[in-house]
Design a protein around this motif. Structure first.
Motif, PDB file in Angstrom:
ATOM      1  N   TYR A 103       0.845  -1.181   0.000  1.00 43.16           N
ATOM      2  CA  TYR A 103       0.000   0.000   0.000  1.00 43.16           C
ATOM      3  C   TYR A 103       0.885   1.236   0.000  1.00 43.16           C
ATOM      4  O   TYR A 103       1.729   1.398   0.888  1.00 43.16           O
ATOM      5  CB  TYR A 103      -0.900   0.002   1.236  1.00 43.16           C
ATOM      6  CG  TYR A 103      -1.630   1.303   1.416  1.00 43.16           C
ATOM      7  CD1 TYR A 103      -2.690   1.636   0.568  1.00 43.16           C
ATOM      8  CD2 TYR A 103      -1.246   2.207   2.384  1.00 43.16           C
ATOM      9  CE1 TYR A 103      -3.356   2.835   0.717  1.00 43.16           C
ATOM     10  CE2 TYR A 103      -1.908   3.408   2.538  1.00 43.16           C
ATOM     11  CZ  TYR A 103      -2.954   3.717   1.703  1.00 43.16           C
ATOM     12  OH  TYR A 103      -3.609   4.910   1.846  1.00 43.16           O
ATOM     13  N   ARG A 104       0.742   2.081  -0.980  1.00 47.03           N
ATOM     14  CA  ARG A 104       1.461   3.350  -1.041  1.00 47.03           C
ATOM     15  C   ARG A 104       0.526   4.420  -1.593  1.00 47.03           C
ATOM     16  O   ARG A 104       0.200   4.402  -2.781  1.00 47.03           O
ATOM     17  CB  ARG A 104       2.700   3.251  -1.932  1.00 47.03           C
ATOM     18  CG  ARG A 104       3.908   2.596  -1.285  1.00 47.03           C
ATOM     19  CD  ARG A 104       4.343   3.393  -0.101  1.00 47.03           C
ATOM     20  NE  ARG A 104       5.490   3.065   0.680  1.00 47.03           N
ATOM     21  CZ  ARG A 104       6.358   2.121   0.634  1.00 47.03           C
ATOM     22  NH1 ARG A 104       6.285   1.218  -0.265  1.00 47.03           N
ATOM     23  NH2 ARG A 104       7.343   2.022   1.482  1.00 47.03           N
ATOM     24  N   PRO A 105       0.068   5.352  -0.762  1.00 38.37           N
ATOM     25  CA  PRO A 105      -0.867   6.373  -1.233  1.00 38.37           C
ATOM     26  C   PRO A 105      -0.280   7.288  -2.311  1.00 38.37           C
ATOM     27  O   PRO A 105      -1.014   7.903  -3.068  1.00 38.37           O
ATOM     28  CB  PRO A 105      -1.239   7.154   0.026  1.00 38.37           C
ATOM     29  CG  PRO A 105      -0.235   6.793   1.048  1.00 38.37           C
ATOM     30  CD  PRO A 105       0.375   5.483   0.649  1.00 38.37           C
ATOM     31  N   LYS A 153       8.041   3.922  -9.736  1.00 40.02           N
ATOM     32  CA  LYS A 153       7.173   5.108  -9.669  1.00 40.02           C
ATOM     33  C   LYS A 153       7.567   5.984 -10.853  1.00 40.02           C
ATOM     34  O   LYS A 153       8.694   6.470 -10.918  1.00 40.02           O
ATOM     35  CB  LYS A 153       7.346   5.863  -8.366  1.00 40.02           C
ATOM     36  CG  LYS A 153       6.362   7.022  -8.279  1.00 40.02           C
ATOM     37  CD  LYS A 153       6.315   7.642  -6.922  1.00 40.02           C
ATOM     38  CE  LYS A 153       5.237   8.711  -6.935  1.00 40.02           C
ATOM     39  NZ  LYS A 153       5.210   9.423  -5.695  1.00 40.02           N
ATOM     40  N   GLY A 154       6.625   6.124 -11.768  1.00 36.12           N
ATOM     41  CA  GLY A 154       6.933   6.872 -12.989  1.00 36.12           C
ATOM     42  C   GLY A 154       8.030   6.165 -13.772  1.00 36.12           C
ATOM     43  O   GLY A 154       7.959   4.960 -13.990  1.00 36.12           O
ATOM     44  N   ASP A 155       9.074   6.903 -14.145  1.00 33.86           N
ATOM     45  CA  ASP A 155      10.176   6.297 -14.898  1.00 33.86           C
ATOM     46  C   ASP A 155      11.350   5.881 -14.002  1.00 33.86           C
ATOM     47  O   ASP A 155      12.433   5.584 -14.469  1.00 33.86           O
ATOM     48  CB  ASP A 155      10.649   7.240 -16.006  1.00 33.86           C
ATOM     49  CG  ASP A 155      11.182   8.567 -15.477  1.00 33.86           C
ATOM     50  OD1 ASP A 155      11.091   8.810 -14.256  1.00 33.86           O
ATOM     51  OD2 ASP A 155      11.677   9.360 -16.295  1.00 33.86           O
ATOM     52  N   TRP A 156      11.131   5.849 -12.698  1.00 31.89           N
ATOM     53  CA  TRP A 156      12.160   5.480 -11.726  1.00 31.89           C
ATOM     54  C   TRP A 156      11.849   4.104 -11.164  1.00 31.89           C
ATOM     55  O   TRP A 156      10.697   3.724 -11.019  1.00 31.89           O
ATOM     56  CB  TRP A 156      12.161   6.506 -10.585  1.00 31.89           C
ATOM     57  CG  TRP A 156      13.053   6.140  -9.441  1.00 31.89           C
ATOM     58  CD1 TRP A 156      14.355   6.485  -9.278  1.00 31.89           C
ATOM     59  CD2 TRP A 156      12.704   5.365  -8.295  1.00 31.89           C
ATOM     60  NE1 TRP A 156      14.837   5.963  -8.103  1.00 31.89           N
ATOM     61  CE2 TRP A 156      13.833   5.263  -7.480  1.00 31.89           C
ATOM     62  CE3 TRP A 156      11.542   4.721  -7.889  1.00 31.89           C
ATOM     63  CZ2 TRP A 156      13.855   4.568  -6.288  1.00 31.89           C
ATOM     64  CZ3 TRP A 156      11.562   4.027  -6.692  1.00 31.89           C
ATOM     65  CH2 TRP A 156      12.707   3.961  -5.906  1.00 31.89           C
ATOM     66  N   GLY A 157      12.883   3.324 -10.810  1.00 33.60           N
ATOM     67  CA  GLY A 157      12.648   2.076 -10.103  1.00 33.60           C
ATOM     68  C   GLY A 157      13.583   0.964 -10.506  1.00 33.60           C
ATOM     69  O   GLY A 157      14.526   1.153 -11.265  1.00 33.60           O
ATOM     70  N   LYS A 185       1.904  -2.236   5.055  1.00 31.60           N
ATOM     71  CA  LYS A 185       0.577  -2.763   4.760  1.00 31.60           C
ATOM     72  C   LYS A 185       0.530  -3.228   3.317  1.00 31.60           C
ATOM     73  O   LYS A 185       1.086  -2.578   2.427  1.00 31.60           O
ATOM     74  CB  LYS A 185      -0.497  -1.688   4.955  1.00 31.60           C
ATOM     75  CG  LYS A 185      -0.704  -1.279   6.380  1.00 31.60           C
ATOM     76  CD  LYS A 185      -1.772  -0.211   6.453  1.00 31.60           C
ATOM     77  CE  LYS A 185      -1.956   0.269   7.872  1.00 31.60           C
ATOM     78  NZ  LYS A 185      -2.976   1.325   7.954  1.00 31.60           N
ATOM     79  N   VAL A 186      -0.138  -4.339   3.082  1.00 31.47           N
ATOM     80  CA  VAL A 186      -0.347  -4.839   1.732  1.00 31.47           C
ATOM     81  C   VAL A 186      -1.591  -4.175   1.165  1.00 31.47           C
ATOM     82  O   VAL A 186      -2.591  -4.007   1.869  1.00 31.47           O
ATOM     83  CB  VAL A 186      -0.486  -6.381   1.751  1.00 31.47           C
ATOM     84  CG1 VAL A 186      -0.967  -6.911   0.432  1.00 31.47           C
ATOM     85  CG2 VAL A 186       0.846  -7.012   2.138  1.00 31.47           C
TER      86      VAL A 186
END
Length: 188
Positions: free
Chosen positions: A54-56, A90-94, A168-169
């Motif tokens: 879970y990542r808002p 996230k976006g073009d990063w990771g 949290k998942v």
């Protein structure tokens, strides 16, 4: 035997063959084996399944596990086999990492798995040992990890060590399955 029964029988035979040889692999896209097929494999402990955290803010963080400890190796969690993967975008990063399992312990619905990164596109993770803790909870799975150091290459994580399951998942994504390990204490 109808077509569905034949398909299930073949799937169970393949799982038994692979499980007996200690071969296991997972990818973020792999689905866990059907429950009926998994139940036929005798093992001392296991951690399987996938989930997104879970990542808002919208980060796409995924974990997938296929870790097993054979019944014959019940007394030595460092004989666990399998792989797990994680990715964070996230976006073009990771980036991502594939980890070869070197230890698995479970207790109740909590598992700790560790291993060495064997494939990654993140320079700092190459050949580093990482650990993950999973809590298989019907009200909401949780996950924790150990590698948040300044230098994962220098700050070595020991086998079977990880952090508390603080993450949290994401709702609807956790399908973790933990097979509890029962250590056989030596008798005097």
């Amino acid at each position: 035997m109808n077509r569905r029964m034949k398909t299930l029988a073949v799937a169970a035979a393949v799982l038994l063959t692979l499980g007996a040889g200690g071969i296991a692999a997972a990818s973020v896209d792999d689905a866990p084996a059907p429950a009926a097929a998994r139940a036929t494999v005798s093992e001392a402990a296991a951690l399987t399944g996938t989930a997104k955290l879970y990542r808002p803010a919208g980060d796409d963080i995924t974990f997938a596990f296929d870790a097993h400890l054979a019944a014959k190796d019940r007394q030595d969690p460092m004989k666990a086999t399998g792989t797990f993967r994680f990715s964070h975008y996230k976006g073009d990063w990771g980036g991502y990492a594939k980890v070869e399992v070197d230890c698995l312990t479970t207790g109740g619905k909590v598992a700790v798995v560790s291993g060495v990164v064997v494939e990654t596109d993140v320079k700092e993770f190459r050949k580093a040992r990482v650990g993950v803790t999973v809590h298989d909870d019907p009200t909401g799975d949780r996950l924790g990890y150990t590698w948040m150091t300044a230098d994962p290459q220098k700050d070595k994580v020991p086998p079977c060590v990880s952090g508390a399951p603080f993450e949290k998942v994401k709702a609807g994504t956790g399908d973790f399955r933990v097979v509890p390990w029962e250590f056989a204490y030596p008798t005097e």
